[in-house]
Design an enzyme around this catalytic site. Structure first.
Site, mmCIF file in Angstrom:
data_model
loop_
_atom_site.group_PDB
_atom_site.id
_atom_site.type_symbol
_atom_site.label_atom_id
_atom_site.label_comp_id
_atom_site.label_asym_id
_atom_site.label_seq_id
_atom_site.Cartn_x
_atom_site.Cartn_y
_atom_site.Cartn_z
ATOM 1 C CB ILE A 63 -0.971 -0.021 1.206
ATOM 2 C CG1 ILE A 63 -1.877 1.227 1.215
ATOM 3 C CG2 ILE A 63 -0.270 -0.158 2.549
ATOM 4 C CD1 ILE A 63 -3.051 1.123 2.225
ATOM 5 C CB SER A 64 1.150 4.169 -2.211
ATOM 6 O OG SER A 64 1.322 3.513 -3.438
#
Ligand code: SAH
Length: 213
Positions: A63-64
């Site tokens: 997840i960024s």
């Protein structure tokens, strides 16, 4: 799937951290403040959800980092109703931020497991993309082009031509380019064949993979 006062408080702190890192766009900060990031990660990782860090999720993906999501979203300068193509849906966190900003979102993911999981998950939170597509982001989404913006959320070894040609005049492509480390690039389409390019510092993403379906 709970979003408690504790989560909201942690999100408020995260938004303040992003402000200290020079994210200024109030709409983007509000969007980050609205999306329950902890629900995009496996349970048990609450401590990590509101730190400004990327984090591993299913299928060897991440997840960024919130800062990266905010930075790319800020560059897009989304107006409500803009048609935006995202490459690399992953868990759908950036997708949710784009939807909070009022965009009509099309998003492509090449990992089937993630595609299926996220396609079920986002609507449960009330996040309705126009289309979630299982496919190869290098090709863009020609049948829905042109777009006001294209955002690539994986590190691209080079700039795929279809992503430039699927922009409206005035449209923007935000893409991290490079192998181990990427430079954030913005291309603004000025004419049929003219693009203005600007570079914005180093970022680190998982790779945009080619021909591996
Ligand atoms: N947008 C996500 C970040 C996902 S990480 C977030 O908000 O957290 C990057 C994603 O790009 C991964 O899920 C990976 O599977 C996907 N990806 C890699 N190569 C791709 C390609 N060629 N086409 C579409 N998606 C790709």
């Amino acid at each position: 799937m709970e979003d408690t006062f504790k989560h909201k408080g942690l999100r408020y702190k995260l938004v303040n951290i992003l402000k200290t890192k020079n994210i200024k766009d109030e709409k983007v900060l509000k969007a980050i403040g609205n999306v329950p990031r902890h629900l995009f990660m496996d349970s048990g990782f609450l401590d990590h959800a509101y730190q400004d860090k990327a984090f591993p999720i299913a299928a060897d993906q991440t997840i960024s980092q919130p800062y990266t999501v905010a930075f790319q979203s800020e560059l897009l300068q989304i107006k409500s109703g803009d048609k935006i193509l995202e490459i690399g849906t992953g868990c759908g966190y950036q997708t949710a931020v784009l939807l909070e900003l009022g965009a009509k979102v099309y998003s492509i993911e090449r990992q089937q497991e993630l595609f299926k999981k996220t396609s079920k998950f986002l609507p449960k939170l009330g996040y309705r993309a126009k289309q979630l597509v299982f496919g190869d982001g290098y090709k863009g989404l020609v049948e829905e082009a042109p777009f006001d913006g294209v955002i690539v959320t994986a590190g691209a070894p080079y700039v795929p031509k279809p992503l430039l040609s699927q922009l409206k005049i005035g449209g923007k492509l935000i893409i991290p380019v490079g192998e181990d480390v990427q430079i954030m690039n913005m291309f603004i389409r000025k004419g049929q064949k003219e693009f203005e390019q600007e570079e914005f510092g180093e970022f680190r993403f998982v790779p945009l993979l080619e021909d591996k379906n």
